[in-house]
Design an enzyme around this catalytic site. Sequence first.
Site, mmCIF file in Angstrom:
data_model
loop_
_atom_site.group_PDB
_atom_site.id
_atom_site.type_symbol
_atom_site.label_atom_id
_atom_site.label_comp_id
_atom_site.label_asym_id
_atom_site.label_seq_id
_atom_site.Cartn_x
_atom_site.Cartn_y
_atom_site.Cartn_z
ATOM 1 N N ASN A 104 46.590 55.818 20.721
ATOM 2 C CA ASN A 104 46.558 55.384 22.114
ATOM 3 C C ASN A 104 45.683 54.146 22.272
ATOM 4 O O ASN A 104 44.746 53.932 21.508
ATOM 5 C CB ASN A 104 46.041 56.507 23.013
ATOM 6 C CG ASN A 104 46.995 57.679 23.025
ATOM 7 O OD1 ASN A 104 48.158 57.530 22.636
ATOM 8 N ND2 ASN A 104 46.511 58.828 23.441
ATOM 9 N N VAL A 105 45.998 53.388 23.307
ATOM 10 C CA VAL A 105 45.285 52.134 23.539
ATOM 11 C C VAL A 105 44.529 52.219 24.863
ATOM 12 O O VAL A 105 44.117 51.211 25.427
ATOM 13 C CB VAL A 105 46.286 50.951 23.544
ATOM 14 C CG1 VAL A 105 46.922 50.779 22.166
ATOM 15 C CG2 VAL A 105 47.378 51.132 24.606
ATOM 16 N N ASP A 106 44.356 53.468 25.378
ATOM 17 C CA ASP A 106 43.889 53.653 26.761
ATOM 18 C C ASP A 106 42.395 53.877 26.910
ATOM 19 O O ASP A 106 41.899 54.050 28.034
ATOM 20 C CB ASP A 106 44.650 54.811 27.423
ATOM 21 C CG ASP A 106 44.537 56.124 26.629
ATOM 22 O OD1 ASP A 106 43.542 56.315 25.900
ATOM 23 O OD2 ASP A 106 45.453 56.961 26.749
ATOM 24 N N HIS A 121 45.905 51.547 16.970
ATOM 25 C CA HIS A 121 46.789 50.541 17.585
ATOM 26 C C HIS A 121 46.033 49.635 18.556
ATOM 27 O O HIS A 121 46.638 49.020 19.432
ATOM 28 C CB HIS A 121 47.953 51.229 18.313
ATOM 29 C CG HIS A 121 48.953 51.857 17.391
ATOM 30 N ND1 HIS A 121 49.833 52.842 17.778
ATOM 31 C CD2 HIS A 121 49.213 51.634 16.072
ATOM 32 C CE1 HIS A 121 50.589 53.203 16.739
ATOM 33 N NE2 HIS A 121 50.217 52.486 15.697
ATOM 34 N N GLY A 189 49.825 65.586 20.683
ATOM 35 C CA GLY A 189 50.588 64.680 21.542
ATOM 36 C C GLY A 189 51.159 63.456 20.862
ATOM 37 O O GLY A 189 51.180 62.382 21.449
ATOM 38 N N ASN A 215 52.009 69.996 20.563
ATOM 39 C CA ASN A 215 52.974 69.140 21.241
ATOM 40 C C ASN A 215 53.755 69.999 22.219
ATOM 41 O O ASN A 215 53.748 71.223 22.116
ATOM 42 C CB ASN A 215 53.959 68.536 20.221
ATOM 43 C CG ASN A 215 53.556 67.144 19.789
ATOM 44 O OD1 ASN A 215 53.176 66.300 20.603
ATOM 45 N ND2 ASN A 215 53.622 66.892 18.496
ATOM 46 N N ALA A 234 48.507 69.887 26.354
ATOM 47 C CA ALA A 234 47.163 69.793 25.767
ATOM 48 C C ALA A 234 46.074 70.044 26.813
ATOM 49 O O ALA A 234 45.106 70.753 26.551
ATOM 50 C CB ALA A 234 46.980 68.411 25.132
HETATM 51 P P1 NAD Z 1 55.412 59.521 21.843
HETATM 52 O O1 NAD Z 1 55.710 59.097 23.239
HETATM 53 O O2 NAD Z 1 56.359 59.115 20.789
HETATM 54 O O3 NAD Z 1 55.295 61.118 21.762
HETATM 55 C C1 NAD Z 1 54.494 61.829 22.654
HETATM 56 C C2 NAD Z 1 54.439 63.279 22.203
HETATM 57 O O4 NAD Z 1 53.529 63.970 23.050
HETATM 58 C C3 NAD Z 1 55.782 64.009 22.280
HETATM 59 O O5 NAD Z 1 55.947 64.776 21.104
HETATM 60 C C4 NAD Z 1 55.617 64.916 23.515
HETATM 61 O O6 NAD Z 1 56.282 66.161 23.362
HETATM 62 C C5 NAD Z 1 54.124 65.168 23.492
HETATM 63 N N1 NAD Z 1 53.546 65.462 24.810
HETATM 64 C C6 NAD Z 1 53.903 64.971 26.022
HETATM 65 N N2 NAD Z 1 53.104 65.474 26.990
HETATM 66 C C7 NAD Z 1 52.231 66.302 26.349
HETATM 67 C C8 NAD Z 1 51.156 67.112 26.802
HETATM 68 N N3 NAD Z 1 50.828 67.189 28.094
HETATM 69 N N4 NAD Z 1 50.451 67.819 25.877
HETATM 70 C C9 NAD Z 1 50.784 67.778 24.557
HETATM 71 N N5 NAD Z 1 51.789 67.016 24.072
HETATM 72 C C10 NAD Z 1 52.508 66.286 24.966
HETATM 73 O O7 NAD Z 1 53.929 59.034 21.541
HETATM 74 P P2 NAD Z 1 53.259 58.522 20.198
HETATM 75 O O8 NAD Z 1 53.692 59.368 19.055
HETATM 76 O O9 NAD Z 1 51.837 58.333 20.490
HETATM 77 O O10 NAD Z 1 53.926 57.094 19.961
HETATM 78 C C11 NAD Z 1 54.012 56.151 21.012
HETATM 79 C C12 NAD Z 1 53.295 54.838 20.743
HETATM 80 O O11 NAD Z 1 53.093 54.190 21.988
HETATM 81 C C13 NAD Z 1 51.941 55.030 20.145
HETATM 82 O O12 NAD Z 1 51.837 54.107 19.142
HETATM 83 C C14 NAD Z 1 50.941 54.674 21.242
HETATM 84 O O13 NAD Z 1 50.067 53.675 20.761
HETATM 85 C C15 NAD Z 1 51.727 53.993 22.321
HETATM 86 N N6 NAD Z 1 51.437 54.570 23.655
HETATM 87 C C16 NAD Z 1 50.148 54.719 24.054
HETATM 88 C C17 NAD Z 1 49.866 55.266 25.288
HETATM 89 C C18 NAD Z 1 48.429 55.440 25.686
HETATM 90 O O14 NAD Z 1 47.571 54.679 25.223
HETATM 91 N N7 NAD Z 1 48.109 56.426 26.512
HETATM 92 C C19 NAD Z 1 50.887 55.659 26.144
HETATM 93 C C20 NAD Z 1 52.207 55.474 25.713
HETATM 94 C C21 NAD Z 1 52.460 54.932 24.452
#
Ligand code: NAD
Length: 247
Positions: A104-106, A121, A189, A215, A234
């Site tokens: 995550n980048v947040d 990332h 997640g 997940n 989560a």
């Molecule tokens: P992804 O979107 O591919 O997968 C998210 C996963 O989290 C899924 O398997 C989903 O079932 C699960 N999920 C959703 N809500 C949940 C919850 N409440 N509790 C537990 N699990 C939950 O995400 P990824 O694998 O991180 O890949 C996406 C890319 O995009 C990453 O590289 C990330 O850097 C970036 N991204 C970052 C953010 C952020 O910084 N918050 C947000 C979106 C995407």
Amino acid sequence: MMKEITPQDLAGLIRRHSRLVALTGAGISVESGIPDFRSPGGLWTRYDPMEYASIQAFRKNPVKVWQLLLEMDATITPAVPNPAHYALAALEAQGKLLGVITQNVDNLHQAAGSKKVVEYHGNALRFVCDHCRGHHPREMLDFSHLPLYCLCGGLVRPDVVFFGEPIPPAAQKEANDLAQACGLLLIIGTSGEVSPANYLPMLAKDHGAVIVENNLEPTILTRGVTDYLLQGKAGELWPEVMKNLGN
Ligand code: NAD
């Protein structure tokens, strides 16, 4: 053989293991109000990643890519950590958890108090020049005049890893070191679709770690590498785990 577990079972595993490491993805921040990219309504269902999130796209047409970046910024900036982020920070403070590797980048792990956070990332709250890598404090940037330029003439961008860019070498090394040192890996997640982050669970397993996955649904990691699956949100399940640990 993968086994489904409850928060109570996970608390037992955490008690029995040392050297915990967490590998987190977008899902851990969904309950903080930041949608993941792949679920319905997520950014990748509306923006083609190659058109909007690759480094080639940013350098060719930065104003177009800023559409996506501004939408991300408006979502991430007001977000605050949820109980899952706080649980990981507490486990680190108690000496159980070596660190968090986050895709995550947040910045929400840092905001929750986690000290050792590998930003695999990057971090969308930091801005740098694409050419000289000089830092640009967010409060100095005027998003109403895009694109943004550095004094050197380079384009200003968030300090995140675009598609087509390598993982920062220091982050890759720290992530590999944590994966190899860990006794229990907590995957939270992440869909496991993004490479090379999705190699880290197998690296940890090859070095003897037990793999726990939390997940909403099973993922490609579930069949390939996971030993224990904690299915559900989560932000709801981690307070239960912590309660069972006496927190
Ligand atoms: P992804 O979107 O591919 O997968 C998210 C996963 O989290 C899924 O398997 C989903 O079932 C699960 N999920 C959703 N809500 C949940 C919850 N409440 N509790 C537990 N699990 C939950 O995400 P990824 O694998 O991180 O890949 C996406 C890319 O995009 C990453 O590289 C990330 O850097 C970036 N991204 C970052 C953010 C952020 O910084 N918050 C947000 C979106 C995407």
